[in-house]
Design an enzyme around this catalytic site. Structure first.
Site: not given
Length: 432
Positions: A283, A309, A425
């Site tokens: 961010e 793995h 937003k």
């Protein structure tokens, strides 16, 4: 506990430079380059562009938190559950520190729950068995209008009737910017509230009251946490941690070659720290620079040896577009438990690790993985933590915050805003 050292072992990416002579100069940036980057950060510090620089040296969070605890002693003696309502920077840093330190004997037997997701299934699961009488709800939002946090706050207020009486209101404490809508609500309703400076971004706020109050309630030595951060930051500004500047210059200037940065932490206790790092790095650095060009680096958090793995194959033989930072612990501090000297038929090939501590096994797995990656010419560096305690965690937090600021300064971006998040937003409001 006292402040423990944070040893930074820098490998300076030499394996890669040896195979790419045209980039060898990046292994040893010029004094002018180092001075330029330091000058950017020093100017930010003096101009108070971000308040996080001063948090390790300030006493506001300590004083406000101690005052809150003093004023609510009777209530806090009954508290068995601490529910944190916040998202992103309002919760990730706190979660990271508690995950790292919860093995310490000072940790109180308080259940810490994070309410940060608007998933209805997760909400019901998180609040199952939670009663108002033995719970403190800590609502954290810098702006005070973060839709996830405000919606979850409304839900717990309704579910637990937290505004029904002054006694019920005491089961809440709000942490927010001064004069934010949440601050005004607290004043209007006489709800306990702590404030932080407006120039402290959420993802840089864990050393403010956002982290200090909950950590103090949980029993941690927050003074040692801040002292650890202050000690490392002071050394940085005294030009005694030049490796950080060198790393920032390499990552920023070589971003076209290595756009992906992996944090490979060799302790499960660091899983939530990885998540904090991913938000901080992503961010802060994914921005438009001053010329309108999109820049950024992609963070990935891995845990060793588990992710050996699932991801090591891609790192070693996939595209050469990654750097890897390893974090490991000093294994001599964790001698128990050990792998028993137990021999099993058909498993003779595994007996070579018998009577070895699990810490040593993990340490050698980390070294083997790092050497495998280095042999492929992939840039690596290594952070070794002497002991997981408040002081070392404070240093680790400020190390990555300073590194982020340095890279952002080279990028010519504002590392402390998040305009694309704000666009999302706005779009959400329009959809409603």
């Amino acid at each position: 506990m006292g402040v423990e050292p944070l040893e930074i072992v820098m490998l300076t990416f030499n394996q890669y430079f040896d195979k790419n002579p045209e980039l060898r100069h990046l292994a040893h940036p010029t004094k002018k380059a180092l001075d330029n980057v330091f000058g950017i950060i020093n100017a930010e510090y003096r101009a108070k562009k971000s308040g996080y620089y001063r948090l390790p040296f300030e006493e506001k969070a300590l004083k406000d938190s101690k005052q809150y605890i003093t004023d609510h002693q009777a209530l806090l003696k009954q508290i068995k559950n601490l529910v944190i309502i916040g998202i992103g920077g309002s919760s990730l840093g706190l979660k990271a520190i508690d995950s790292i330190l919860q093995h310490l004997p000072v940790r109180k037997e308080i259940t810490l729950t994070f309410l940060e997701h608007t998933d209805p299934i997760e909400i019901q699961k998180s609040l199952f068995g939670i009663s108002k009488e033995d719970t403190l709800f800590v609502i954290i939002s810098k702006s005070g209008t973060t839709i996830e946090t405000s919606s979850l706050m409304k839900y717990v207020i309704w579910r637990y009737e937290l505004l029904a009486s002054q006694e019920s209101k005491e089961h809440m404490v709000l942490i927010t910017d001064e004069d934010s809508p949440l601050h005004l609500l607290a004043q209007d309703q006489n709800i306990p509230v702590l404030t932080i400076a407006k120039n402290i971004g959420g993802r840089f706020s864990v050393l403010s009251s956002v982290g200090i109050l909950p950590l103090m309630l949980l029993g941690y030595d927050v003074n040692a946490l801040l002292q650890g951060a202050a000690a490392f930051e002071q050394r940085f500004f005294e030009r005694k941690e030049e490796h950080l500047l060198k790393k920032a210059i390499f990552l920023a200037k070589n971003r076209e070659h290595f756009p992906i940065n992996i944090l490979f932490s060799y302790s499960s206790a660091l899983k939530d720290f990885n998540s904090w790092y991913v938000q901080l790095w992503g961010e802060s650095l994914g921005k438009l620079d001053i010329y309108g060009k999109k820049v950024g680096l992609t963070p990935i958090g891995l845990i060793g040896s588990i992710d050996q793995h699932s991801f090591l194959q891609l790192i070693a033989q996939g595209l050469m577009d990654k750097t890897v930072t390893f974090i490991s612990l000093n294994r001599t501090k964790y001698a128990e438990p050990k792998i028993p000297d137990l021999k099993c038929k058909y498993l003779e090939s595994t007996d070579f690790v018998n009577n070895t501590s699990f810490a040593k096994l993990l340490n050698l797995q980390q070294i083997a993985t790092m050497e495998t990656i280095q042999n492929e010419g992939i840039p690596t560096d290594h952070i070794e933590i002497d002991e997981l305690c408040e002081g070392s965690v404070g240093k680790l937090i400020i190390y990555f915050e300073l590194l982020t600021s340095c890279v952002g300064g080279i990028f010519n971006i504002n590392s402390y805003d998040q305009p694309a998040v704000e666009f999302g937003k706005i779009r959400l409001r329009e959809m409603f």
